[in-house]
Scaffold this motif. Structure first.
Motif, PDB file in Angstrom:
ATOM      1  N   ALA A   1      29.954 -11.632  37.536  1.00  0.00           N
ATOM      2  CA  ALA A   1      30.712 -10.634  38.297  1.00  0.00           C
ATOM      3  C   ALA A   1      30.499 -10.833  39.784  1.00  0.00           C
ATOM      4  N   PHE A   2      29.254 -11.135  40.177  1.00  0.00           N
ATOM      5  CA  PHE A   2      28.973 -11.281  41.604  1.00  0.00           C
ATOM      6  C   PHE A   2      29.472 -12.605  42.160  1.00  0.00           C
ATOM      7  N   ALA A   3      29.756 -13.564  41.289  1.00  0.00           N
ATOM      8  CA  ALA A   3      30.260 -14.863  41.741  1.00  0.00           C
ATOM      9  C   ALA A   3      31.551 -14.690  42.519  1.00  0.00           C
ATOM     10  N   ALA A   4      32.334 -13.683  42.182  1.00  0.00           N
ATOM     11  CA  ALA A   4      33.626 -13.484  42.842  1.00  0.00           C
ATOM     12  C   ALA A   4      33.470 -12.794  44.199  1.00  0.00           C
ATOM     13  N   ARG A   5      32.248 -12.471  44.582  1.00  0.00           N
ATOM     14  CA  ARG A   5      31.992 -11.692  45.796  1.00  0.00           C
ATOM     15  C   ARG A   5      32.864 -10.444  45.828  1.00  0.00           C
TER      16      ARG A   5
ATOM     17  N   GLY B   1      18.469  -9.543  27.635  1.00  0.00           N
ATOM     18  CA  GLY B   1      18.392  -9.221  29.051  1.00  0.00           C
ATOM     19  C   GLY B   1      18.900 -10.366  29.910  1.00  0.00           C
ATOM     20  N   GLU B   2      18.562 -11.599  29.509  1.00  0.00           N
ATOM     21  CA  GLU B   2      19.018 -12.770  30.275  1.00  0.00           C
ATOM     22  C   GLU B   2      20.529 -12.907  30.211  1.00  0.00           C
ATOM     23  N   LYS B   3      21.099 -12.640  29.023  1.00  0.00           N
ATOM     24  CA  LYS B   3      22.557 -12.706  28.892  1.00  0.00           C
ATOM     25  C   LYS B   3      23.208 -11.720  29.839  1.00  0.00           C
ATOM     26  N   GLN B   4      22.669 -10.491  29.882  1.00  0.00           N
ATOM     27  CA  GLN B   4      23.289  -9.495  30.745  1.00  0.00           C
ATOM     28  C   GLN B   4      23.142  -9.911  32.210  1.00  0.00           C
ATOM     29  N   ARG B   5      22.047 -10.591  32.565  1.00  0.00           N
ATOM     30  CA  ARG B   5      21.902 -11.083  33.932  1.00  0.00           C
ATOM     31  C   ARG B   5      22.969 -12.117  34.252  1.00  0.00           C
ATOM     32  N   VAL B   6      23.252 -12.991  33.272  1.00  0.00           N
ATOM     33  CA  VAL B   6      24.292 -13.995  33.499  1.00  0.00           C
ATOM     34  C   VAL B   6      25.642 -13.298  33.688  1.00  0.00           C
TER      35      VAL B   6
ATOM     36  N   THR C   1      28.359 -23.164  28.516  1.00  0.00           N
ATOM     37  CA  THR C   1      27.022 -23.076  29.095  1.00  0.00           C
ATOM     38  C   THR C   1      27.076 -22.099  30.252  1.00  0.00           C
ATOM     39  N   VAL C   2      25.890 -21.688  30.698  1.00  0.00           N
ATOM     40  CA  VAL C   2      25.815 -20.763  31.823  1.00  0.00           C
ATOM     41  C   VAL C   2      26.555 -21.352  33.027  1.00  0.00           C
ATOM     42  N   ALA C   3      26.413 -22.664  33.237  1.00  0.00           N
ATOM     43  CA  ALA C   3      27.097 -23.305  34.365  1.00  0.00           C
ATOM     44  C   ALA C   3      28.606 -23.121  34.265  1.00  0.00           C
ATOM     45  N   GLU C   4      29.150 -23.321  33.063  1.00  0.00           N
ATOM     46  CA  GLU C   4      30.596 -23.174  32.884  1.00  0.00           C
ATOM     47  C   GLU C   4      31.041 -21.730  33.071  1.00  0.00           C
ATOM     48  N   ILE C   5      30.194 -20.809  32.586  1.00  0.00           N
ATOM     49  CA  ILE C   5      30.525 -19.387  32.715  1.00  0.00           C
ATOM     50  C   ILE C   5      30.612 -18.995  34.182  1.00  0.00           C
ATOM     51  N   LEU C   6      29.651 -19.480  34.971  1.00  0.00           N
ATOM     52  CA  LEU C   6      29.636 -19.106  36.386  1.00  0.00           C
ATOM     53  C   LEU C   6      30.697 -19.861  37.176  1.00  0.00           C
ATOM     54  N   ALA C   7      31.030 -21.061  36.703  1.00  0.00           N
ATOM     55  CA  ALA C   7      31.996 -21.875  37.452  1.00  0.00           C
ATOM     56  C   ALA C   7      33.392 -21.271  37.402  1.00  0.00           C
ATOM     57  N   GLN C   8      33.673 -20.535  36.332  1.00  0.00           N
ATOM     58  CA  GLN C   8      35.031 -20.026  36.171  1.00  0.00           C
ATOM     59  C   GLN C   8      35.497 -19.148  37.346  1.00  0.00           C
TER      60      GLN C   8
ATOM     61  N   GLU D   1      22.396 -20.629  43.130  1.00  0.00           N
ATOM     62  CA  GLU D   1      22.074 -19.540  44.037  1.00  0.00           C
ATOM     63  C   GLU D   1      22.303 -18.184  43.340  1.00  0.00           C
ATOM     64  N   LEU D   2      23.424 -18.104  42.592  1.00  0.00           N
ATOM     65  CA  LEU D   2      23.723 -16.874  41.867  1.00  0.00           C
ATOM     66  C   LEU D   2      22.639 -16.575  40.848  1.00  0.00           C
ATOM     67  N   LEU D   3      22.212 -17.603  40.129  1.00  0.00           N
ATOM     68  CA  LEU D   3      21.162 -17.408  39.122  1.00  0.00           C
ATOM     69  C   LEU D   3      19.884 -16.942  39.792  1.00  0.00           C
ATOM     70  N   GLU D   4      19.612 -17.515  40.962  1.00  0.00           N
ATOM     71  CA  GLU D   4      18.434 -17.124  41.715  1.00  0.00           C
ATOM     72  C   GLU D   4      18.499 -15.623  42.019  1.00  0.00           C
ATOM     73  N   ARG D   5      19.690 -15.175  42.397  1.00  0.00           N
ATOM     74  CA  ARG D   5      19.831 -13.764  42.770  1.00  0.00           C
ATOM     75  C   ARG D   5      19.637 -12.827  41.586  1.00  0.00           C
TER      76      ARG D   5
END
Lengths: 696, 319
Positions: A516-520, A506-511, A458-465, A484-488
C-alpha cells in the motif's frame, strides 16, 4: 483444588511425522488436572497447541496426529483406550464440546429440532415423545426467544449469536459434567459475545459444570474462568488463578501476552513482543521461549525448565519465575503514539452525504430511470479527515463500516454523495473511472493477507506491481525501492525472494502494508487489518502503522470491530449503527463519556483482560437486518428511548466540545447525567471487585 | 421459491428459443438446401424451382424460421427432405429406443456409482478405494468404441452370449430389443458410473472434512449415523447436477455406441441424416436434444432447490 479430578492430562505429548520422517511434537509433556465444577481457561496464540489439547481430552486427534506419550483420563478412564462405543457415550454425553464457529459446525441440511433431538436421543433418557418439549426447554435455557419457531429453522436461517446458542443447547442436551469450549465467541459481535459469555458464566455457576475454555482472547477468559493455563509452543508454561495470571504472570511469555493487549482505559499503543514462537520440533534443549525472553540467563539455554509450583498454587515453566512475577507486577507503561502530525486545516479526505444502497433496481425501475425505493444501507455520511490523522470507523457487523471503506476505494458505487481528496475535486464514483493519479492516492490494506497476497508471487513481484504501475522505474531502481519499503515495514531485503506461504501472518500483513505504501498514497484505508493476527503480532503491526503514519504523513481510515484497538491507534472515531453515524469525536472524549446510547452499549460490553472488570449488558443482542425507514437508526434496541419521536424523526446533531458530535433526541447533558447515576455498578474501580465474588 | 422456479422456467425457454435460432441459422448457412440434396444432379432449372416451391423454400429465411417454430409448437416436426415421410414417424421410435437405452443405463449406473463413490470415499486411500478408483479412471479414459469392441469380442464372438449387432428394425417391440441391449448398456454404464463415482467420491471426502462432521463425531454420533444423517445429504447435493448432465448426454449423445452396435437410436439417425444431407431431420433432432438438455438441467436445478434448505429458504440466506 479440593474438588475431585474430572479431567486429568498426564505428561501428554502429541505429534506428527514431518516430511523427512522425523517426529515433530505439537504438544510436549502437558500435565493438567481439571476438577469437577472448575472453569479453566486455555490461552495461547495460534500454533500453541491449545485446541489440540482440548480435543485430546475428548480422545480426538486431528488427521495425522498421534499420541507420543502420556495420556488423558476422564472420570478415571483412559480416554485413548476407550472403545468406539464408550467414546460415543462420553462425547456429547458427560463431556460435551461447544465448537468454534457454530455456523459451520451445525449440519446445514438438518433443522435445529433434528440437531437437538439427535443429542437427546443419544445422550439422555428423555423419551422420543418428549424431545420436542425438552428442546424448547433447552433453547429457553440458552435464552433464545421464541424457541418454538426456532426449532423449525435451518442453521443458516439464524444469526451468529443464535447459532452459537443452539450449539450450546445441543451440548447441554446430554447434561454434561464438563464442557469443552473451543473459541466459542470468536467471530461474534462485541455485544453478542458479552451476552453469550454471561450465559456460560451463569450456567457454570448454576449447574456446577466444569469448563475448559480455549481462547486466544484473554478478555473472554478473564470473564468466565477461575483458573488460566497459558500454552506456548506446545508446552504448558503457566497455570494459576485468573487473577494471578492476568495481573502478575509468573512467566515472561504470559507477561508479554498480557502487555500486548490494547486496553480500553489506557491510551497509547500496547507493547509488542519481539520474535515468534519456534515451529514444531524447533525448540532447542533449553526453554522454548528463550530467544524472545528479556530475562533469559545462561541456564535458560542449557536446560528446559520444569513446570514448578512457584507461589500460592501457581505453576510456572520458568527458571526465573519469581523475578518474572515481580517484573509483571510492576507493570509496563504503554508506549506513547508517534507524535501526532494531524493538521485539521487541510483535510486529506472529504466525504459529503455518502449514501450506499445494495438494493438492485428492478428492471422496470431501470427502464423508467427511477430510483429504487429501498432504505439505503449507508446514509448521510459526512466526514473530513485531516492529513496525518487516523479516523476509525467502528460498529458491529452490518454497521456499514466496510461498505463505506469500499465506497471510498471506488469498489462500490455509491448511490449518492461525494468523495474528494485534498484538492477538493469530487472523485469519480467507481475505481474504473478514476485516473491513475487518483488511484495512487488511495490505497487499501485488507483484513486477511492470506487472501490479499497472490500466493504465486514473490514479495519482490508483489511490491513491484504498484511501483511499476505508478512510477516509471528501471529494474535497479525498482529493487532498491522494494528493499527500502521492506526496511520501512521492519523486514530485511532477504524477504524479497520469498513467497507468501513462507511468511508468518504478521510478516504477510507487513508486506501488504508495504504494498500500500509503495504507491506513496495520501490516504490508506485499513479494513480490520489486525483481526486475523495474534495479539502479540497485532501489537507490533499497530505500532508499525502508527510509525508509518507519522513518517509519511498519511491519513488512515481504519475500520475495526475491536474498540480497544481503535482506542490505541485512532485520533478520532466514528460510531456507526446500521450505516448511520451515531457519534463522532476524538477518541479520548468518546471513550471517556460514550454519550450516545449505542456507543455506551458497545463500550460497556467490551471484555477487558481483568477478572475484576465486568461488562454490563444494556439491552438485548437482537440482530437487525435493515435500518428503519424513519427516525433514529438505533430506535429498536435503545435502552434510553424517549418515545414516539425516536421512531418518527431523525435525531438532531448535538455538538460537544472539540468536534464531538452525537445524534440523539436526548440532550447530551441528560445522557451524561443518566450515565453518572448508573455509574457505580457499571464502572466500579478494580478494588471493589465488580460483581464477581472473590471467594470462588 | 415460486418466483425462483418461474425465473428458471423463463430462462430455460429463452435458452431453447436461442438454440432454435442458432440451429436454424447453422443449417441455413450450409451450402445448398433440402432440394439440392434431394435432387442431386438434377437440381437445376425448373425442377429445382418446383421443388423449392413445394417445400416452401422460396420464401424468406425469417419467414421460414417462424413457420418452422410455429409448426414445432403445434407438435409438427415437418417432413423429410424427399417429402415422403413425416419426420415424427422417423424420429419417434428412435427416440423411444434411445430413451430405453438411456433409462436402463441410468437405472443401473447411477445407484451403482453413488454406492461405489461413497465406499471409495469412506475407504479413502485404502485398498478398496485404490482399486475402484483405478478401475474408474480406466473406464473413463478408454474410449467407448474400444470398450465396446472388447465387450463384443469377449461376449459375442468368443462366448456367444449376446448378439453382436442389433438386427431388429427401429420400430420393433421392446421385448425384441431387450436382449440386444445388454452389451450397449454395459458399455454406457461403464463410462457413466466412472464419471459419477469420481464426483461423488470427492464430494463425500470434502464433506467428511467439514466442521459439522467433526462436530457430529464429537457429539458422540455413531459412525454410520454420521455418514447417513450428516454426510450423505450434504455430499449428494452437488452430485445432482452432474447426474443431470450425464443423463442428458445419455439421451442424445450416444452416437458412437449406437454406431458400433448398429443400435437404432437418435444418435445414429442423426449421423445418417447428416450423410444423406437430410437437413430437416437434422434440424428436428437438434432441437429435440436441446429441449432434453434444458429440461433435464431444469429438473436438476429444481431438485437441488427442493433438497437444499439453503436454496429453498433463499430469502433467509443473509439473516
Amino acid at each position: 483444588m479440593t474438588a475431585p479430578a474430572l479431567i486429568e492430562v498426564r505428561d501428554l505429548s502429541i505429534g506428527f511425522t514431518g516430511r523427512a520422517g522425523e517426529t515433530l511434537p505439537v504438544l510436549r509433556n502437558v500435565d493438567l488436572v481439571v476438577g469437577a465444577g472448575e472453569t479453566v481457561g486455555l490461552v495461547g496464540e495460534s500454533g500453541s497447541g491449545k485446541s489440540t489439547l482440548a480435543l485430546a481430552m475428548m480422545g480426538y486427534l486431528k488427521g495425522g496426529l498421534r499420541v507420543l506419550g502420556g495420556g488423558t483420563r476422564f472420570r478415571d478412564r483412559e480416554t485413548f483406550r476407550l472403545t468406539a462405543r464408550a467414546l460415543q457415550t462420553m462425547r456429547g454425553g458427560d463431556l460435551a464440546l461447544i465448537p468454534q464457529n457454530a455456523g459451520q459446525a451445525l449440519t446445514p441440511t438438518l433443522r435445529v429440532s433434528a440437531l437437538i433431538a439427535e443429542a437427546l436421543r443419544l445422550h439422555s433418557r428423555v423419551p422420543a415423545a418428549a424431545h420436542h418439549a425438552r428442546a424448547i426447554e433447552l433453547l429457553a435455557q440458552v435464552r433464545l426467544p421464541d424457541p418454538e419457531a426456532l426449532l423449525r429453522r435451518y442453521p443458516h436461517e439464524l444469526s451468529g449469536g443464535q447459532q452459537q446458542r443452539v450449539a450450546i443447547a445441543m451440548a447441554l442436551a446430554g447434561e454434561p459434567n464438563a464442557l469443552l469450549l473451543d473459541e466459542p465467541t470468536t467471530g461474534l459481535d462485541v455485544t453478542t459475545q458479552a451476552h453469550v459469555l454471561e450465559l456460560l458464566r451463569d450456567l457454570a455457576a448454576r449447574t456446577g459444570t466444569a469448563m475448559v475454555y480455549v481462547s486466544h482472547d484473554l478478555g473472554a477468559i478473564a470473564r468466565v474462568c477461575d483458573r488460566v493455563v497459558v500454552m506456548y509452543a506446545g508446552e504448558l508454561v503457566l497455570d494459576g488463578s485468573a487473577r494471578s495470571v492476568l495481573r502478575a504472570p509468573a512467566h515472561p511469555y504470559a507477561h508479554g501476552l498480557v502487555a500486548s493487549i490494547p486496553r480500553l482505559g489506557g491510551s497509547g499503543l500496547p507493547r509488542a513482543m519481539e520474535g515468534r514462537p519456534p515451529p514444531p520440533g524447533g525448540a532447542g534443549v533449553g526453554c522454548a521461549f528463550v530467544d524472545r525472553c528479556a530475562l533469559a540467563v545462561e541456564r535458560c539455554r542449557a536446560a528446559r525448565p520444569a513446570l514448578d509450583l512457584v507461589l500460592d498454587g501457581t505453576r510456572s515453566r520458568c527458571h526465573r519465575a519469581v523475578d518474572a512475577a515481580a517484573r509483571s507486577a510492576r507493570g509496563e507503561p504503554a508506549s506513547p503514539r508517534a507524535r501526532a502530525s494531524a493538521d485539521p486545516s487541510t483535510p486529506a479526505l472529504r466525504v459529503r452525504d455518502l449514501c450506499i444502497s445494495y438494493a438492485r433496481p428492478r428492471v422496470l425501475d431501470q427502464l423508467l430511470g427511477r430510483e429504487p425505493d429501498a432504505v439505503p444501507t449507508v446514509d448521510g455520511i459526512t466526514l473530513d479527515v485531516a492529513r496525518g490523522e487516523t479516523l476509525a470507523l467502528v460498529g458491529e457487523s452490518g454497521s456499514g463500516k466496510s461498505s463505506i471503506l469500499k465506497a471510498l476505494a471506488g469498489l462500490v458505487t455509491p448511490r449518492g454523495g461525494a468523495v474528494a481528496l485534498a484538492d477538493g475535486e469530487a472523485l469519480a464514483p467507481s475505481v474504473e473511472l478514476r485516473t491513475p493519479a487518483v488511484r495512487r492516492e488511495i490505497q487499501l490494506v485488507f483484513q486477511n493477507p492470506d487472501e490479499s497476497l497472490n500466493p504465486r508471487h514473490t514479495v519482490a513481484e508483489i511490491l513491484a506491481q504498484p511501483l511499476r504501475l505508478y512510477f516509471d522505474l528501471d529494474a535497479e531502481a525498482l529493487r532498491e525501492r522494494s528493499a527500502e519499503l521492506l526496511e520501512r515495514v521492519r523486514l530485511g531485503p532477504h524477504y524479497l525472494e520469498r513467497l507468501p506461504a513462507q511468511l508468518s501472518g504478521g510478516e504477510k500483513q507487513r508486506v501488504a502494508i508495504a504494498r500500500a505504501f509503495a504507491a506513496r498514497p495520501s490516504v490508506v484505508l485499513c479494513d480490520e487489518v489486525t483481526s486475523a493476527l495474534d495479539v502479540s503480532v497485532q501489537a507490533a503491526v499497530l505500532d508499525l502503522l502508527d510509525q508509518l503514519r507519522a513518517e509519511a504523513r498519511v491519513t488512515y481510515v481504519f475500520v475495526s470491530h475491536d474498540l480497544a484497538v481503535v482506542r490505541a491507534l485512532a485520533d478520532r472515531v466514528v460510531v456507526l449503527y446500521q450505516g448511520r453515524v451515531c457519534e463522532l469525536g476524538p477518541v479520548g472524549a468518546v471513550y471517556d463519556l460514550p454519550a450516545h446510547p449505542y456507543t455506551e452499549m458497545l463500550l460497556r460490553a467490551v471484555l477487558e483482560p481483568d477478572p475484576d472488570v465486568a461488562p454490563s449488558l444494556l439491552g438485548e443482542d437482537v440482530v437487525e437486518r435493515a435500518p428503519p425507514a424513519r427516525g433514529c437508526p438505533f430506535q429498536r434496541r435503545c435502552h434510553r428511548r424517549v418515545g414516539e419521536i425516536c421512531a418518527s424523526e431523525s435525531p438532531p446533531v448535538q455538538l460537544g466540545g472539540d468536534g464531538h458530535q452525537i445524534r440523539c433526541h436526548r440532550p447530551l447533558a441528560e445522557l451524561a447525567r443518566l450515565q453518572a447515576l448508573e455509574a457505580p455498578a457499571a464502572s466500579a474501580p478494580p478494588e471493589s471487585a465488580g460483581n464477581r465474588g472473590d471467594g470462588r | 421459491m415460486v418466483r425462483l422456479i418461474a425465473r428458471r422456467l423463463v430462462l430455460g425457454l429463452a435458452t431453447v428459443a436461442l438454440v432454435s435460432l442458432i440451429i436454424f441459422a447453422g443449417v441455413e448457412a450450409l451450402p445448398g438446401d433440402a432440394c439440392t440434396a434431394f435432387l442431386e444432379r438434377d437440381a437445376q432449372g425448373q425442377l429445382l424451382e418446383n421443388c423449392r416451391r413445394d417445400l416452401g423454400l422460396n420464401r424468406s429465411a425469417p419467414r421460414r424460421y417462424l413457420d418452422w417454430v410455429a409448426n414445432l409448437l403445434a407438435g409438427d416436426l415437418g417432413r423429410t427432405a424427399n417429402g415422403q415421410r413425416p419426420i415424427a414417424d422417423l424420429v419417434g421410435p428412435r427416440a423411444r429406443n434411445s430413451f430405453l437405452l438411456a433409462s436402463i443405463a441410468a437405472l443401473v449406473g447411477i445407484p451403482l456409482a453413488i454406492v461405489l463413490g461413497v465406499i471409495t470415499a469412506l475407504a479413502r486411500d485404502r485398498l478398496a478405494d485404490i482399486w475402484l478408483s483405478a478401475v474408474a479412471i480406466l473406464a473413463m479414459t478408454v474410449p467407448e468404441f474400444v470398450s465396446a469392441t472388447v465387450l463384443l469380442l469377449v461376449f459375442s464372438v468368443w462366448l456367444g452370449w449376446f448378439p453382436g449387432v442389433v438386427l431388429v428394425s427401429a420400430d420393433a417391440p421392446i421385448a425384441a430389443l431387450l436382449p440386444q441391449l445388454v452389451l450397449p448398456v454395459i458399455t454406457v454404464t461403464l463410462v457413466l458410473t466412472a464419471h459419477i463415482l469420481r464426483m461423488v467420491r470427492s464430494s463425500v471426502i470434502e464433506v467428511m472434512g467439514s466442521d459439522y462432521v467433526q462436530m457430529a463425531v464429537l457429539k458422540g454420533v455413531p459412525y454410520w449415523q454420521v455418514v447417513f444423517r450428516h454426510v450423505l445429504p450434504n455430499a449428494l447435493l452437488p452430485a445432482i447436477n452432474i447426474i443431470a448432465l450425464t443423463i442428458a448426454w445419455l439421451l442424445g449423445g450416444l452416437v458412437v455406441i449406437e454406431i458400433v452396435f448398429n443400435y437404432p437410436g437418435l444418435g445414429r439417425l442423426m449421423i445418417e441424416s447428416i450423410t444423406k444431407r437430410d437437413l430437416p431431420v437434422v434440424q428436428a433432432i437438434a432441437i429435440i436434444l436441446a429441449l432434453v438438455y434444458v429440461g433435464v438441467n431444469l429438473l436438476a436445478d429444481l431438485m437441488t432447490m427442493v433438497l437444499n434448505p439453503r436454496l429453498r429458504t433463499h430469502h433467509g440466506g443473509r439473516r
